[in-house]
Scaffold this motif. Structure first.
Motif, PDB file in Angstrom:
ATOM      1  N   ASN A  29     -40.496 -19.478 -14.019  1.00 40.80           N
ATOM      2  CA  ASN A  29     -41.233 -18.449 -14.775  1.00 40.80           C
ATOM      3  C   ASN A  29     -41.091 -17.070 -14.135  1.00 40.80           C
ATOM      4  N   SER A  30     -40.030 -16.895 -13.353  1.00 39.01           N
ATOM      5  CA  SER A  30     -39.810 -15.579 -12.745  1.00 39.01           C
ATOM      6  C   SER A  30     -39.477 -14.564 -13.844  1.00 39.01           C
ATOM      7  N   GLN A  59     -49.191 -14.544 -18.316  1.00 39.16           N
ATOM      8  CA  GLN A  59     -48.439 -15.749 -17.947  1.00 39.16           C
ATOM      9  C   GLN A  59     -48.544 -16.931 -18.910  1.00 39.16           C
ATOM     10  N   SER A  60     -49.194 -16.729 -20.067  1.00 36.44           N
ATOM     11  CA  SER A  60     -49.239 -17.840 -21.028  1.00 36.44           C
ATOM     12  C   SER A  60     -49.474 -17.293 -22.432  1.00 36.44           C
ATOM     13  N   CYS A 165     -45.569 -12.566 -22.506  1.00 36.02           N
ATOM     14  CA  CYS A 165     -45.882 -13.619 -21.539  1.00 36.02           C
ATOM     15  C   CYS A 165     -44.612 -14.222 -20.970  1.00 36.02           C
ATOM     16  N   THR A 166     -44.744 -14.734 -19.756  1.00 37.63           N
ATOM     17  CA  THR A 166     -43.599 -15.298 -19.048  1.00 37.63           C
ATOM     18  C   THR A 166     -43.446 -16.777 -19.410  1.00 37.63           C
ATOM     19  N   THR A 169     -44.214 -22.924 -16.377  1.00 35.57           N
ATOM     20  CA  THR A 169     -43.837 -23.304 -15.011  1.00 35.57           C
ATOM     21  C   THR A 169     -43.392 -24.760 -14.942  1.00 35.57           C
ATOM     22  N   TRP A 189     -48.444 -23.495 -17.551  1.00 42.32           N
ATOM     23  CA  TRP A 189     -48.140 -22.064 -17.498  1.00 42.32           C
ATOM     24  C   TRP A 189     -48.662 -21.475 -16.191  1.00 42.32           C
ATOM     25  N   GLY A 190     -48.137 -20.289 -15.854  1.00 38.25           N
ATOM     26  CA  GLY A 190     -48.423 -19.651 -14.574  1.00 38.25           C
ATOM     27  C   GLY A 190     -49.894 -19.367 -14.311  1.00 38.25           C
ATOM     28  N   ASP A 191     -50.694 -19.215 -15.371  1.00 36.31           N
ATOM     29  CA  ASP A 191     -52.110 -18.900 -15.165  1.00 36.31           C
ATOM     30  C   ASP A 191     -52.997 -20.143 -15.269  1.00 36.31           C
TER      31      ASP A 191
END
Lengths: 319, 97
Positions: A29-30, A59-60, A165-166, A169, A189-191
């Motif tokens: 998810n960079s 992040q989502s 959003c990215t 993950t 997701w990252g969050d």
């Protein structure tokens, strides 16, 4: 004009497909903030719009919805023109306050547009293939691909604000490629936001985390047949059959005297679920095997599970 | 032609093993995907086709064993292995014990 692909070009098709699937779902998810910002400006310019003052990266997809819902409140609070005068620190405080107030409200999804891996990986991989074999050359396409490749999963655009959003993950899929995990979330997701799936059917988190709470009644109430199948799978066919009060279509004993029964449960907008209950002569365990709904007898059902017609299924020894 | 059932594995006596099947290492007919248990022969030669069909040849009497099932004794001969399948509306898949 291209009439036929060379063997090398044909071999490139799965390579391109895997490349984009891995980029989208590989768990990386960079992101590159500058390239995402540049990409947003490009997308706005392409649509004949002024570049947005605010570019927010979250992040989502849930965070996108959340941000999209509290933004109008923030803008209303500060007046339309005040955005550029508000310092980052103040904005952060407002986020926190407004966020706390609206946190419990039902979120609305703003279906404005989608830009990023989530919506675009499929068609981009298609055109990237033609770029690779030197059929396609388009600067705008390259710029758009650069935006997506910078790590954008999805984007919602407003007049002054773009929220991106990215990528997820973690993504777990079944052998056929469907999102699937019966032990936990299939997408993370990252969050911390998570999504739960069984063979591509989206389920609520508790169904995966506490499957013992699923009842046959709940499964039968589910209107979507894909989701219902997933719920029955998570619950376990044996438990479902016991709770669902099945019609008994046939009862007999197999060649070694173990009891069998064929059961049917009617499902809304789906073919009936027909399953045979068999008992293992060695272990005495019960097994439930689903068979095609046209089957009417236990012996037909068991024969079918080995690819036989009932009349040809005559095992000399069963153990 | 004689048939035998060993849990979710079905073994059928056949005249000849198809030419398409190539010799294969080992004597395990099937592994349980969850338990790791296996249906295993104590002798013989195994063959497999490209699309995964399994066969075996016993030049003398052999035994088919499994951690949970009783052992079946098979006479000398050629055999085809059939895995039990389960119906799902979308596709047909094998049973994993």
């Amino acid at each position: 004009m291209l009439e036929k692909l060379t063997p090398e070009q044909v071999a490139l098709i799965p390579v391109m497909r895997e490349r984009w699937i891995t980029r989208a779902l590989g768990g990386d998810n960079s992101f590159d903030k500058d390239r995402i910002h540049k990409g947003i400006d490009f997308v706005y310019a392409l649509s004949g719009l002024k570049e947005p003052q605010f570019k927010i990266i979250v992040q989502s997809p849930w965070a996108i919805q959340y941000a999209a819902n509290i933004l109008p409140i923030i803008f209303k609070a500060f007046g339309e023109k005040s955005g550029d005068q508000v310092g980052a620190q103040v904005r952060a405080q407002v986020w926190a306050q407004v966020g706390a107030q609206v946190g419990d409200q039902k979120l609305k999804w703003f279906n404005y547009d989608y830009n990023g891996y989530g919506a675009d990986a499929g068609w981009i991989s298609f055109y990237e293939f033609f770029k690779q074999i030197r059929i396609l050359k388009n600067e705008k396409f390259d710029k758009y691909v650069d935006f997506v490749s910078a790590g954008a999963w999805d984007c919602v655009s407003f007049q002054d604000v773009a929220i991106v959003c990215t990528r997820p993950t973690k993504v777990i899929r079944d052998a056929r490629g469907f999102l699937h995990n019966t032990k936990g979330a299939a997408v993370e997701w990252g969050d911390g936001y998570k999504n739960y799936f069984c063979h591509g059917a989206r389920l609520e988190a508790w169904m995966i985390e506490a499957p013992e709470k699923i009842t046959a009644e709940l499964a039968l109430k589910e209107a979507n047949s894909e989701v219902r199948r997933a719920i029955i799978e998570i619950m376990g066919l044996d438990k479902f059959l016991h709770q669902a009060n099945p019609k008994i279509l046939d009862k007999d004993k197999d060649a070694v005297g173990m009891p069998r029964q064929l059961m049917q449960i009617d499902l809304k907008e789906d073919e009936p679920l027909v399953a045979v209950e068999v008992n293992c002569p060695s272990t005495n365990h019960k097994y439930f095997l689903r068979v095609p709904p046209k089957i009417k007898t236990c012996s037909e059902a068991v024969a079918w599970t080995f690819g036989y017609e009932a009349k040809d299924y005559l095992p000399l020894v069963e153990a | 032609m004689k048939q035998y059932r060993h849990g979710d594995v079905f073994v059928k006596e056949i005249d000849e093993i198809t030419q398409d099947a190539k010799p294969r290492e080992g004597l395990v007919l099937a592994y349980g995907e969850v338990t790791g248990h296996k249906h295993q022969l104590d002798a013989g030669e195994m063959f497999e086709t490209k699309d995964g069909k399994l066969y075996f040849r016993l030049n003398k009497k052999g035994k088919l064993r499994h951690e949970e099932h009783l052992t079946i004794t098979l006479p000398k001969g050629n055999y085809e292995v059939i895995r039990q399948r389960e119906y799902t509306p979308k596709a047909i898949r094998r049973v994993a014990d």
